[in-house]
Design an enzyme around this catalytic site. Sequence first.
Site, PDB file in Angstrom:
ATOM      1  N   LYS A 183       0.786  -0.979   0.080  1.00  0.00           N
ATOM      2  CA  LYS A 183       0.118   0.018   0.069  1.00  0.00           C
ATOM      3  C   LYS A 183       0.847   1.255  -0.139  1.00  0.00           C
ATOM      4  O   LYS A 183       0.684   2.225  -0.599  1.00  0.00           O
ATOM      5  CB  LYS A 183      -1.015  -0.080   1.221  1.00  0.00           C
ATOM      6  CG  LYS A 183      -2.071  -1.067   1.202  1.00  0.00           C
ATOM      7  CD  LYS A 183      -3.079  -0.753   2.295  1.00  0.00           C
ATOM      8  CE  LYS A 183      -4.167  -1.958   2.082  1.00  0.00           C
ATOM      9  NZ  LYS A 183      -3.894  -3.298   2.067  1.00  0.00           N
ATOM     10  N   HIS A 232     -14.157  -3.505   8.662  1.00  0.00           N
ATOM     11  CA  HIS A 232     -13.598  -2.919   7.503  1.00  0.00           C
ATOM     12  C   HIS A 232     -13.579  -4.254   6.597  1.00  0.00           C
ATOM     13  O   HIS A 232     -12.606  -4.119   5.722  1.00  0.00           O
ATOM     14  CB  HIS A 232     -11.853  -2.652   8.025  1.00  0.00           C
ATOM     15  CG  HIS A 232     -11.979  -1.561   8.964  1.00  0.00           C
ATOM     16  ND1 HIS A 232     -12.176  -0.365   8.735  1.00  0.00           N
ATOM     17  CD2 HIS A 232     -11.253  -1.662  10.142  1.00  0.00           C
ATOM     18  CE1 HIS A 232     -11.914   0.557   9.661  1.00  0.00           C
ATOM     19  NE2 HIS A 232     -11.440  -0.404  10.598  1.00  0.00           N
ATOM     20  N   GLU A 256      -3.368   6.698   7.840  1.00  0.00           N
ATOM     21  CA  GLU A 256      -4.038   7.524   6.913  1.00  0.00           C
ATOM     22  C   GLU A 256      -4.941   8.399   7.763  1.00  0.00           C
ATOM     23  O   GLU A 256      -5.678   7.810   8.688  1.00  0.00           O
ATOM     24  CB  GLU A 256      -4.725   7.121   5.834  1.00  0.00           C
ATOM     25  CG  GLU A 256      -3.718   6.431   4.829  1.00  0.00           C
ATOM     26  CD  GLU A 256      -4.432   5.926   3.719  1.00  0.00           C
ATOM     27  OE1 GLU A 256      -3.838   5.448   2.664  1.00  0.00           O
ATOM     28  OE2 GLU A 256      -5.746   5.130   3.827  1.00  0.00           O
ATOM     29  N   ARG A 289      -6.033  -8.359  -8.646  1.00  0.00           N
ATOM     30  CA  ARG A 289      -6.819 -10.063  -8.608  1.00  0.00           C
ATOM     31  C   ARG A 289      -8.283  -9.646  -9.044  1.00  0.00           C
ATOM     32  O   ARG A 289      -8.711  -8.586  -9.146  1.00  0.00           O
ATOM     33  CB  ARG A 289      -6.686 -10.688  -7.425  1.00  0.00           C
ATOM     34  CG  ARG A 289      -7.226 -10.109  -6.189  1.00  0.00           C
ATOM     35  CD  ARG A 289      -7.208 -10.590  -4.964  1.00  0.00           C
ATOM     36  NE  ARG A 289      -7.063  -9.904  -3.583  1.00  0.00           N
ATOM     37  CZ  ARG A 289      -8.428  -9.223  -3.220  1.00  0.00           C
ATOM     38  NH1 ARG A 289      -9.416  -9.712  -3.873  1.00  0.00           N
ATOM     39  NH2 ARG A 289      -8.371  -8.548  -2.270  1.00  0.00           N
TER      40      ARG A 289
END
Length: 662
Positions: free
Chosen positions: A116, A235, A200, A296
């Site tokens: 990420k 999440h 973040e 994917r």
Amino acid sequence: MFRKILIANRGEIACRVAATARRMGVKTVAVYSDADAHAKHVTVCDEAVHIGGSAPKESYLRWDRIIEAAKATGAQAVHPGYGFLSENEEFAQACADAGLVFIGPPPSAIQAMGLKAESKQLMEKAGVPLVPGYHAANQDAALLKKEAGRIGYPVLIKASAGGGGKGMRAVDKAEDFEAALASCKREAINSFGDDAVLIEKYVQRPRHIEIQVFGDSQGNYVYLFERDCSVQRRHQKVLEEAPAPGMTEALRRQMGEAAVAAARAVKYVGAGTVEFIVEQREGGEMNFFFMEMNTRLQVEHPVTEAITGQDLVEWQLRVAFGESLPLKQEQLRIHGHAIEARICAENPDNNFLPATGHLLVYRKPACTAFERGLTRIDDGVREGDAISPFYDSMIAKLIVHGDTREQALAHLDEALAQTHIVGLATNVQFLRHVVRSRSFAEADLDTALIQREQAVLFNQETLGLPLAAAAAIAQALVQEKTLEGADPFSRRDGWRSHGPAVRQFQFEFHGEPAKAALTYLHDGALSLTVGNVSGALAFSETPQGLDIHFAGQRLLAAVYAHGESDHVFSERGATQIMNIDLLAHAGEAAAETGRLTAPMPGKVVSFAVKAGDQVSKGQALAVLEAMKMEHTIAAPADGVVAELMYAPGDQVAEGAELLKIE
């Protein structure tokens, strides 16, 4: 086209890939672990190869054994599915080195987008908007906390190599940061072998909207529109739909072109998903920020297939074989609306605790043709199969399609009502509550929808005791009828030569005792009293179950008896009621107190207390890892820790006593 491919996965996605391959005339090879020796995906493929033990690291993560199986069976290509090795560049490279086609992007693209932090740096250079955050390599805990303070709370800690909600925690204040960071890193190292994280800004009222992209080896790219995946728990996605409600053509094009630019930047080939966080502002304005790219096929790809009429697995096979994309951007159109519900073995009313057990009853809604409005089930299990603790908790995906979102919502609620599962806890009724909630029905979407609507989502009883008891009694009478013989002495109609017969029933409903009295009248009619509700009881059998009339209400229900429990399913909702045999329960010892047990099989990660510690009700005591997630065990009452029964790292069975509290 390939003659034979190996599917390096299990369960629902393995069955999904095999179905398209069969339609295209491509032979398939399944791989399986000890736990999956008799699994559905093994039977739907043309060949199957055993690759190791039940734990993923002993089987589905052993890419050396998978490649050996592919070469031994003459497979030309490997489809990784999603999860496991699907985003592992070493596996993709190993396939290429072995002369096998990896049905996915090149290793360089997986590497570029798989982490990420690095992918965000790449997107920043490409001019794609990013959420403010820390994406650098330094993982010093003090530095990470300092960066969180600079960004400003609330923040989101995310595993850099993560996905599926694992290794992710929202942190509201600085004093909670260290514990959340440690938990994220543990979960990340266990799930991905890498404990690096990024931080973040936690966007307020965010929507999670992702773009399906496809590229081929000739340098052609398209986006197949968007999916809204905002409804999440822990999440992880719960409901996904396409197209995204409220999406304008201008924003769709802007996000689609940004997603294609991201794919083009890494010379992407095959199916991929670019995920964005969308900030909703006053007046309806929406700003989007790059979150990550999943290199994917996604779990939710069927909703894109439903609105475009395309088979994305077929696209994958054709592109991997070297063909060009089947369609160009201007040829793609959106038709109607589709929604996918993930049916999982879990207890939403107990913090979505995953469940294990056997599918004693597994009845599904009938699938329909696309032109009449699609109802589709993608699963990898059959009635009688076990949901084990070794893999994730998803049982099936239910996908519906309608001309409008309102039609799709109605189809979904009806299909969920027709989904009957007995043997373990599931989220089916919770999904019905979400679909019927004001926020979801009106498309008032963001990732906090479940928390916002929790008053109408959790601990909901839609049938009530009178109807549940009436259904249980009607089912008992139907079963007794089957035991009657030809002679009059075996009849069970309650006939008496003097006065009506009265039969007493004892139940337990949501932990509370309840009584019912059934009166057999001389004219053959039945009268039932449940608590303070009385009325005539009449019922008849139908192909779908029982048609029950009681106290002025009608209930069309399917009732399944399992042990002492009756499981009642109806269009109104589903519930469970327990029959109490007073003789059988007489003299039973009172339930033990002062002990805490494992709610499911798993591994002890840590204890937050030691013997002699004073604890308060609700205090965190231990962390258990099961089904790829960490679960906190809390104190049920105030007390003193008497003894710890295990050590961190120990494997424990369901019901194992973890510690004692006095």
